[in-house]
Motif scaffolding. Structure first.
Motif, PDB file in Angstrom:
ATOM      1  N   GLU A   1       6.892  -5.186   3.640  1.00  0.00           N
ATOM      2  CA  GLU A   1       6.045  -5.801   4.663  1.00  0.00           C
ATOM      3  C   GLU A   1       4.893  -4.858   5.044  1.00  0.00           C
ATOM      4  OE1 GLU A   1       7.189  -7.843   8.847  1.00  0.00           O
ATOM      5  OE2 GLU A   1       8.837  -7.461   7.487  1.00  0.00           O
ATOM      6  N   MET A   2       5.248  -3.582   5.244  1.00  0.00           N
ATOM      7  CA  MET A   2       4.211  -2.581   5.564  1.00  0.00           C
ATOM      8  C   MET A   2       3.233  -2.441   4.396  1.00  0.00           C
ATOM      9  SD  MET A   2       4.895  -1.045   8.591  1.00  0.00           S
ATOM     10  CE  MET A   2       3.801   0.337   8.466  1.00  0.00           C
ATOM     11  N   ASP A   3       3.750  -2.584   3.176  1.00  0.00           N
ATOM     12  CA  ASP A   3       2.903  -2.429   1.994  1.00  0.00           C
ATOM     13  C   ASP A   3       2.001  -3.635   1.768  1.00  0.00           C
ATOM     14  OD1 ASP A   3       3.798   0.050   1.421  1.00  0.00           O
ATOM     15  OD2 ASP A   3       5.237  -0.544  -0.106  1.00  0.00           O
ATOM     16  N   GLY A   4       2.088  -4.624   2.633  1.00  0.00           N
ATOM     17  CA  GLY A   4       1.163  -5.739   2.542  1.00  0.00           C
ATOM     18  C   GLY A   4       1.654  -6.903   1.722  1.00  0.00           C
ATOM     19  N   ALA A   5       2.980  -6.941   1.429  1.00  0.00           N
ATOM     20  CA  ALA A   5       3.496  -8.057   0.644  1.00  0.00           C
ATOM     21  C   ALA A   5       3.825  -9.216   1.579  1.00  0.00           C
ATOM     22  CB  ALA A   5       4.746  -7.625  -0.112  1.00  0.00           C
ATOM     23  N   GLY A   6       3.323 -10.394   1.269  1.00  0.00           N
ATOM     24  CA  GLY A   6       3.642 -11.583   2.050  1.00  0.00           C
ATOM     25  C   GLY A   6       5.044 -12.061   1.727  1.00  0.00           C
ATOM     26  N   ALA A   7       5.471 -13.124   2.385  1.00  0.00           N
ATOM     27  CA  ALA A   7       6.842 -13.602   2.202  1.00  0.00           C
ATOM     28  C   ALA A   7       7.124 -13.932   0.731  1.00  0.00           C
ATOM     29  CB  ALA A   7       7.080 -14.834   3.070  1.00  0.00           C
ATOM     30  N   LEU A   8       6.162 -14.589   0.063  1.00  0.00           N
ATOM     31  CA  LEU A   8       6.382 -14.964  -1.337  1.00  0.00           C
ATOM     32  C   LEU A   8       6.443 -13.735  -2.239  1.00  0.00           C
ATOM     33  CD1 LEU A   8       4.353 -18.219  -2.007  1.00  0.00           C
ATOM     34  CD2 LEU A   8       6.822 -17.845  -2.160  1.00  0.00           C
ATOM     35  N   SER A   9       5.539 -12.782  -2.029  1.00  0.00           N
ATOM     36  CA  SER A   9       5.548 -11.561  -2.844  1.00  0.00           C
ATOM     37  C   SER A   9       6.836 -10.785  -2.619  1.00  0.00           C
ATOM     38  CB  SER A   9       4.377 -10.649  -2.482  1.00  0.00           C
ATOM     39  OG  SER A   9       3.183 -11.315  -2.624  1.00  0.00           O
TER      40      SER A   9
ATOM     41  N   PRO B   1      14.424  -0.085  -5.884  1.00  0.00           N
ATOM     42  CA  PRO B   1      15.265   0.566  -6.890  1.00  0.00           C
ATOM     43  C   PRO B   1      15.009   0.093  -8.317  1.00  0.00           C
ATOM     44  CG  PRO B   1      16.535  -0.999  -5.585  1.00  0.00           C
ATOM     45  CD  PRO B   1      15.191  -0.898  -4.938  1.00  0.00           C
ATOM     46  N   HIS B   2      14.467  -1.124  -8.475  1.00  0.00           N
ATOM     47  CA  HIS B   2      14.275  -1.649  -9.830  1.00  0.00           C
ATOM     48  C   HIS B   2      12.917  -1.267 -10.399  1.00  0.00           C
ATOM     49  CE1 HIS B   2      12.909  -4.439  -6.769  1.00  0.00           C
ATOM     50  NE2 HIS B   2      11.933  -4.728  -7.595  1.00  0.00           N
ATOM     51  N   MET B   3      12.092  -0.590  -9.615  1.00  0.00           N
ATOM     52  CA  MET B   3      10.763  -0.217 -10.108  1.00  0.00           C
ATOM     53  C   MET B   3      10.731   1.278 -10.400  1.00  0.00           C
ATOM     54  SD  MET B   3       8.161  -2.114  -7.547  1.00  0.00           S
ATOM     55  CE  MET B   3       8.493  -3.715  -6.820  1.00  0.00           C
ATOM     56  N   SER B   4       9.927   1.655 -11.417  1.00  0.00           N
ATOM     57  CA  SER B   4       9.749   3.068 -11.701  1.00  0.00           C
ATOM     58  C   SER B   4       8.959   3.704 -10.551  1.00  0.00           C
ATOM     59  CB  SER B   4       8.992   3.242 -13.006  1.00  0.00           C
ATOM     60  OG  SER B   4       7.697   2.725 -12.864  1.00  0.00           O
ATOM     61  N   VAL B   5       8.940   5.033 -10.544  1.00  0.00           N
ATOM     62  CA  VAL B   5       8.201   5.755  -9.509  1.00  0.00           C
ATOM     63  C   VAL B   5       6.742   5.284  -9.492  1.00  0.00           C
ATOM     64  CG1 VAL B   5       7.324   8.022  -8.863  1.00  0.00           C
ATOM     65  CG2 VAL B   5       9.713   7.755  -9.555  1.00  0.00           C
ATOM     66  N   ARG B   6       6.172   5.150 -10.703  1.00  0.00           N
ATOM     67  CA  ARG B   6       4.770   4.726 -10.787  1.00  0.00           C
ATOM     68  C   ARG B   6       4.571   3.359 -10.123  1.00  0.00           C
ATOM     69  NH1 ARG B   6       0.831   6.110 -14.322  1.00  0.00           N
ATOM     70  NH2 ARG B   6       2.254   7.245 -15.663  1.00  0.00           N
ATOM     71  N   LYS B   7       5.497   2.433 -10.420  1.00  0.00           N
ATOM     72  CA  LYS B   7       5.334   1.082  -9.860  1.00  0.00           C
ATOM     73  C   LYS B   7       5.587   1.075  -8.355  1.00  0.00           C
ATOM     74  CE  LYS B   7       5.970  -1.815 -13.841  1.00  0.00           C
ATOM     75  NZ  LYS B   7       6.993  -2.300 -14.759  1.00  0.00           N
ATOM     76  N   ASN B   8       6.527   1.930  -7.912  1.00  0.00           N
ATOM     77  CA  ASN B   8       6.758   2.045  -6.478  1.00  0.00           C
ATOM     78  C   ASN B   8       5.486   2.455  -5.757  1.00  0.00           C
ATOM     79  OD1 ASN B   8       9.428   1.901  -4.933  1.00  0.00           O
ATOM     80  ND2 ASN B   8      10.064   2.593  -6.956  1.00  0.00           N
ATOM     81  N   ILE B   9       4.831   3.489  -6.328  1.00  0.00           N
ATOM     82  CA  ILE B   9       3.623   3.998  -5.669  1.00  0.00           C
ATOM     83  C   ILE B   9       2.497   2.973  -5.774  1.00  0.00           C
ATOM     84  CG2 ILE B   9       1.898   5.848  -5.713  1.00  0.00           C
ATOM     85  CD1 ILE B   9       4.077   7.739  -6.639  1.00  0.00           C
ATOM     86  N   ALA B  10       2.488   2.226  -6.900  1.00  0.00           N
ATOM     87  CA  ALA B  10       1.401   1.260  -7.104  1.00  0.00           C
ATOM     88  C   ALA B  10       1.572   0.004  -6.260  1.00  0.00           C
ATOM     89  CB  ALA B  10       1.323   0.879  -8.585  1.00  0.00           C
ATOM     90  N   PHE B  11       2.795  -0.247  -5.781  1.00  0.00           N
ATOM     91  CA  PHE B  11       3.077  -1.542  -5.148  1.00  0.00           C
ATOM     92  C   PHE B  11       2.117  -1.900  -4.005  1.00  0.00           C
ATOM     93  CE2 PHE B  11       5.553  -4.413  -2.393  1.00  0.00           C
ATOM     94  CZ  PHE B  11       5.784  -5.418  -3.295  1.00  0.00           C
ATOM     95  N   PRO B  12       1.900  -1.001  -3.032  1.00  0.00           N
ATOM     96  CA  PRO B  12       0.975  -1.390  -1.961  1.00  0.00           C
ATOM     97  C   PRO B  12      -0.437  -1.670  -2.472  1.00  0.00           C
ATOM     98  CG  PRO B  12       1.657   0.899  -1.730  1.00  0.00           C
ATOM     99  CD  PRO B  12       2.529   0.300  -2.786  1.00  0.00           C
TER     100      PRO B  12
END
Lengths: 290, 333
Positions: A190-198, B88-99
């Protein structure tokens, strides 16, 4: 060496149960294999001569076999699709805080406790019957001609009935998985900006992967051998339209009294089940690794 | 920019008011630590600022913009959770890239920021691993990396070090302090550990039962606590509190004196007592003194190696200018 003795004693003491279990499995399997190479028809008493792979040849070249194979796979895939997708949506709904949660959960789980013959009969006579069924009344009230489900869409109807029975199982497993999802992960998303669907797509669904794998594996085991629902609704018909492998084996052995052919069918079914199992473990087994 | 102003912020869960109306000003670039005993509302306050909890009333302004009604993502803040909350299912790179993926930042820019964050946090060689394959400290750094790449107005830390072992905690404390010096971004940090508060903060906010007891620089709180609660909470070992005739002698209801402000002597002093437990730390020795007639135990610090042993009689002399005097409501006189 005490450990050697202890190990020998341990082997001796577990041997009765191991022997019993092996016997339980191996003797019927051995007899099935044995019968499958005999010409053994109860309508033609007398010698049961050894005929080699003749039964297998007849079984595999029977047009009913191809139809049954396709029906079996369609039934498994269809029910899995309905229960996984429907189960996820229901679990999502039941996970929401709402009024009288306990009652809703019991209602959702209830179909699982109804035995297959009963639920199939209820569906056949109370819902799908073209004269008295609720669907028929619904269609007529809309001015439409009643639809004879079991005659015109037999396999679809059976997939529907079996899905209704297995939906609670999938819902239950997926619901517990959903409840074990760490709240902080959702909040982080949620903090990372993901909406409910994401959030659902990127956090919840991957989290459900392992539970869904368990559902797929367990349901596949049972769905390969669906029988009662077919027997009490369509008897495999019309023609072979709703015959699966299990029903075909039943028809050969107990309707045509051909023990040899039925046994050969059983062996083929075992081999196919193993092929499906290997394929499944290859495809989704990695989800089970921690 | 990262200026946060809380105006009359109040939070109640049902009938229970966990945070009575509260005002607080956090300036741009400050490292602010919320500290207090567990259940004092410090995490709730942080979650109100983050937007993970809704305020019951009041306003939160971030860079002058009213934000109390905004969803968390729109506030431009990044949070590091106690459990790290890595995916947990994402690599470190994807975790950081997520936002960044959620913010639809271009792939090139994403890669650039990931590389920058990874090299700053020593994560470059772990980028393709899953969180489950990392140690606690590395996971912590991934969580920080995920916060950095968003280039937020302020970082929020919710007890980020409490899952680490003692040695790692000291190391991460330094890393976070260095990160703050380098980025010069506002950071709000919640902890129950007053040592973390003292070592990292520009400004400490001491909370008790949702109320702010005192706000100030670490040494200001140490030297000039406003009441008994702050005096007892800041400083380790705890300040000694003495009531009764000895306090009355100093025209106070209670007097407080820190262990490091009492001189120990084997021969003469103002107070007399018997040594209970002696804690030898090498650089310092802490004595728990009994039978002084002042309080159940008085803790004192002696520098270096001291020859006094358990059961011996000692004399204590408080340093007169370091005595804190409190009135009968616990406020400093």
């Amino acid at each position: 060496m005490a450990t050697t003795h202890a190990r020998a004693a341990a082997r001796l003491m577990i041997s009765p149960s191991v022997i019993l279990l092996l016997g339980w499995m191996l003797i019927p399997l051995g007899m099935t294999l044995y019968f499958s190479v005999l010409r053994y028809n109860l309508l033609m008493p007398g010698d049961n001569p050894f005929v080699g792979i003749e039964n297998y040849q007849y079984f595999l070249t029977d047009p009913a076999f191809t139809a049954a194979l396709i029906n079996t796979l369609a039934l498994v895939v269809g029910v899995l699709a309905v229960t996984i997708i429907g189960g996820t949506l229901l679990a999502l709904l039941l996970d929401q805080p709402m009024w009288a949660t306990g009652i809703w959960r019991i209602l959702v789980i209830a179909p699982f406790f109804v035995m297959p013959t009963v639920s199939a009969l209820v569906w056949k006579n109370m819902f799908m019957n073209p004269v008295n069924g609720l669907f028929a009344h619904l269609f007529k009230s809309l001015g439409l001609a009643p639809f004879d489900f079991l005659a015109q869409a037999p396999l679809f109807s059976i997939i529907w009935i079996v899905s209704w029975q297995w939906l609670p199982f999938a819902t239950l497993i997926l619901l517990t998985a959903m409840q074990s999802l760490d709240r902080e992960q959702i909040e982080a998303a949620e903090m990372d900006g993901a909406g409910a669907l994401s959030r659902f797509r990127h956090i919840t669904i991957p989290h459900l992967g392992r539970a869904a794998t368990v559902v797929v594996l367990i349901e596949t085991i049972f769905l390969l051998s669906v029988f009662a629902e077919i027997l009490v609704t369509t008897n495999g018909g019309p023609g072979n339209a709703s015959t699966n492998l299990t029903y075909l084996v039943y028809a050969e052995s107990l309707l045509r009294f051909d023990v040899g052919m039925g046994s050969a069918g059983g062996v083929v079914a075992i081999i196919l089940a193993n092929i499906v199992a290997i394929f499944l473990m290859r495809a989704i087994g990695k989800n089970l690794d921690a | 920019m990262g200026q946060i102003t809380l105006k009359k912020v109040r939070k109640a869960f049902g009938d229970v008011e966990v945070i009575p109306p509260l005002d607080l000003q956090i300036n741009d670039g400050e490292f602010v630590v919320f500290v207090g005993p567990s259940g004092c509302g410090k995490s709730t306050l942080l979650r109100l600022i983050a937007g993970l909890e809704d305020v019951s009333s009041g306003e939160i302004e971030i860079d002058g913009r009213p934000s109390a009604e905004l969803p968390p993502a729109k506030r431009g803040l990044a949070m590091v959770f106690q459990s790290y909350a890595l995916y947990p299912h994402m690599s470190v790179r994807k975790n950081i890239a997520f936002p960044m993926k959620m913010a639809k930042i271009s792939q090139d820019e994403q890669n650039r920021r990931i590389e920058a964050a990874a090299s700053a946090l020593n994560l470059t060689e772990y980028l393709d691993r899953k969180p489950g394959q990392l140690s606690g400290g590395q996971r912590q750094r991934v969580a920080i990396g995920r916060a950095i790449v968003r280039e937020p107005a302020a970082f929020l830390f919710d007890e980020p070090l409490s899952n680490l072992d003692a040695a790692l905690r000291v190391g991460m404390r330094l890393e976070i302090s260095e990160l703050h010096k380098r980025l010069a971004t506002t950071m709000i940090y919640v902890t129950h550990d007053q040592i973390e508060a003292m070592t990292m903060a520009d400004k400490i906010v001491v909370l008790r039962a949702g109320r702010i007891e005192q706000v100030g620089a670490p040494l200001e709180l140490y030297e000039n606590p406003r009441n008994i609660f702050v005096a007892g909470f800041i400083g380790s070992p705890r300040m000694n509190f003495i009531e009764g005739p000895e306090a009355a002698r100093h025209n106070a209801h209670t007097i407080g004196i820190r262990p490091e402000h009492i001189d120990v002597s084997a021969t003469e002093g103002d107070w007399q007592g018997r040594i209970g437990v002696a804690e030898h730390l090498g650089s310092d020795t802490y004595f728990h003194i009994h039978d002084t007639g002042l309080a159940e135990t008085v803790t004192v610090r002696a520098s270096g190696e001291v020859t006094l042993r358990h059961g011996e009689t000692v004399f204590l002399t408080p340093q007169a200018e370091k005595i804190h005097r409190f009135d009968n409501e616990g406020l400093k006189q």
